[in-house]
Write a protein that holds these residues in place. Structure first.
Motif, PDB file in Angstrom:
ATOM      1  N   GLN A   4       0.725  -1.164  -0.119  1.00 20.52           N
ATOM      2  CA  GLN A   4      -0.076   0.115   0.136  1.00 20.52           C
ATOM      3  C   GLN A   4       0.880   1.100  -0.038  1.00 20.52           C
ATOM      4  N   SER A  55       1.070   4.190  -2.985  1.00 19.94           N
ATOM      5  CA  SER A  55       0.830   5.471  -2.668  1.00 19.94           C
ATOM      6  C   SER A  55       2.221   6.661  -3.027  1.00 19.94           C
ATOM      7  N   TYR A  79     -11.814  10.160  -6.496  1.00 19.09           N
ATOM      8  CA  TYR A  79     -12.748   9.265  -5.660  1.00 19.09           C
ATOM      9  C   TYR A  79     -12.163   7.911  -5.890  1.00 19.09           C
ATOM     10  N   VAL A  80     -12.172   6.938  -4.897  1.00 18.51           N
ATOM     11  CA  VAL A  80     -12.061   5.512  -5.189  1.00 18.51           C
ATOM     12  C   VAL A  80     -13.155   4.615  -4.369  1.00 18.51           C
ATOM     13  N   HIS A  81     -13.290   3.997  -5.205  1.00 17.28           N
ATOM     14  CA  HIS A  81     -14.515   3.121  -4.887  1.00 17.28           C
ATOM     15  C   HIS A  81     -14.323   1.840  -3.880  1.00 17.28           C
ATOM     16  N   SER A 110     -12.678   2.048  -0.820  1.00 12.20           N
ATOM     17  CA  SER A 110     -11.363   2.397  -0.685  1.00 12.20           C
ATOM     18  C   SER A 110     -10.812   1.369   0.612  1.00 12.20           C
ATOM     19  N   PRO A 134      -6.471   5.504   2.355  1.00 12.42           N
ATOM     20  CA  PRO A 134      -6.745   6.413   1.659  1.00 12.42           C
ATOM     21  C   PRO A 134      -6.215   6.610   0.336  1.00 12.42           C
ATOM     22  N   GLY A 135      -6.924   6.721  -0.804  1.00  9.08           N
ATOM     23  CA  GLY A 135      -6.414   6.966  -2.120  1.00  9.08           C
ATOM     24  C   GLY A 135      -6.311   5.683  -2.851  1.00  9.08           C
ATOM     25  N   GLY A 138      -7.645   1.632  -3.530  1.00 10.64           N
ATOM     26  CA  GLY A 138      -8.812   0.677  -3.877  1.00 10.64           C
ATOM     27  C   GLY A 138      -8.591  -0.158  -5.208  1.00 10.64           C
ATOM     28  N   GLY A 183     -10.389   3.540  -9.158  1.00  6.28           N
ATOM     29  CA  GLY A 183     -10.069   4.835  -8.964  1.00  6.28           C
ATOM     30  C   GLY A 183     -10.461   5.878 -10.114  1.00  6.28           C
TER      31      GLY A 183
END
Length: 308
Positions: A90, A94, A155-157, A159, A162-163, A165, A168
């Protein structure tokens, strides 16, 4: 030969994330020199990564990041969905998104850039991650959207962090109006993109081949009605408009109010904030889309493991 203590092994594990036995072996091969052991593990990681490179990687995470007038979406793939829950993975996704904000959507440029906080390039950090986690991984794609004035919203569906998923989305809005209202609208539109999955921005951006194919199908369907040519032409025109409403973002009905087209929503908000609002682009990354996943025969795989 220096004594390989538990504290040395622990130190090396914390610095590299590699397994305990690999760390112990690395320290044995390098007479307890931690820095040399790190290099030894990196070299071992390169060999391990090469062995895994042929395996299908269709899981992983989509990462998005948006700051002011620019935003990015990236996809980093792995072999299993378990990796998506790994904090190291993750963190890497990021970091890749942060690099893409600066470097843009060129994957080669991102791979060659320094990975934040890692002291190595993105490509080198990915190789180290492959060695640590034990799966084939790759940075598949990246896109950056920018506007001269206005906002890029994300927007992340579903998630997972944060940020991060499996879907995106980014939406770019050009306007000199109120930034807070634009950001609010942008996030709603990005949610719409996640739900409605538009293929094109507007009718003018529809792929010519796709439009010709759709027109041919609709024409043949209309001809089957046996109606006059003039009527058939009108029928096809009406169905093409319907096609645009299905595939073009600005022609779609806004999922938030279930009433107005996106084009009307933009017009309304423009009046509200006293400045025109133009939707200049969008991105929708769905994890693994377009990757041909390997179909496995589980029973055969178990039998193979047992040597039958």
């Amino acid at each position: 030969m220096a004594e390989i203590t538990a504290s040395l092994v622990k130190e090396l594990r914390e610095k590299t994330g590699a397994g305990m036995m690999d760390c112990k072996k690395a320290l044995g091969e390098t007479a307890g020199d931690v820095e040399a052991a790190i290099d030894w593990l990196r070299k071992k990681g390169l060999a391990a990564a090469a062995k895994k490179a042929g395996r299908v990687a269709a899981e992983g995470l989509v990462g998005v990041a948006a700051v002011g007038t620019r935003g990015v979406a990236v996809e980093v793939n792995a072999e299993t969905d378990f990796v998506a829950r790994n904090e190291q993975f993750q963190g890497f996704v990021s970091a890749v998104a942060a690099v893409a904000l600066d470097k843009g959507g060129d994957v080669a440029a991102i791979n060659a850039a320094e990975c934040p906080g890692a002291g190595k390039t993105v490509a080198e950090q990915l190789t180290a991650l492959i060695a640590t986690i034990g799966e084939n991984m790759n940075l598949r794609r990246a896109v950056r959207l920018e506007v001269s004035s206005g906002v890029v919203a994300s927007y992340v569906h579903s998630s997972i962090a944060p940020g991060l998923g499996k879907i995106g989305c980014l939406v770019a809005l050009e306007s000199t109006g109120d930034q807070a209202r634009l950001t609010e609208l942008g996030k709603q539109l990005a949610m719409h993109v996640a739900a409605a999955n538009p293929q094109f921005l507007d009718p003018s951006s529809v792929d010519v081949a796709a439009l010709e194919r759709e027109t041919a199908v609709l024409t043949d369907q209309a001809k089957a009605s046996g109606k006059p040519a003039a009527v058939i032409e009108k029928m096809v025109e009406g169905r093409i408009r319907k096609y645009y409403e299905e595939v073009c973002l600005v022609e779609q009905i806004f999922v938030i109010d279930q009433e107005n087209k996106i084009s009307k929503v933009l017009e309304t908000v423009g009046k509200e904030i006293g400045a025109p609002v133009k939707l200049t682009g969008f991105v929708r990354f769905a994890l693994g889309e377009g990757i041909e996943k390997e179909e496995k025969d589980f029973a055969a795989e178990v039998a193979a493991q047992l040597g039958r």
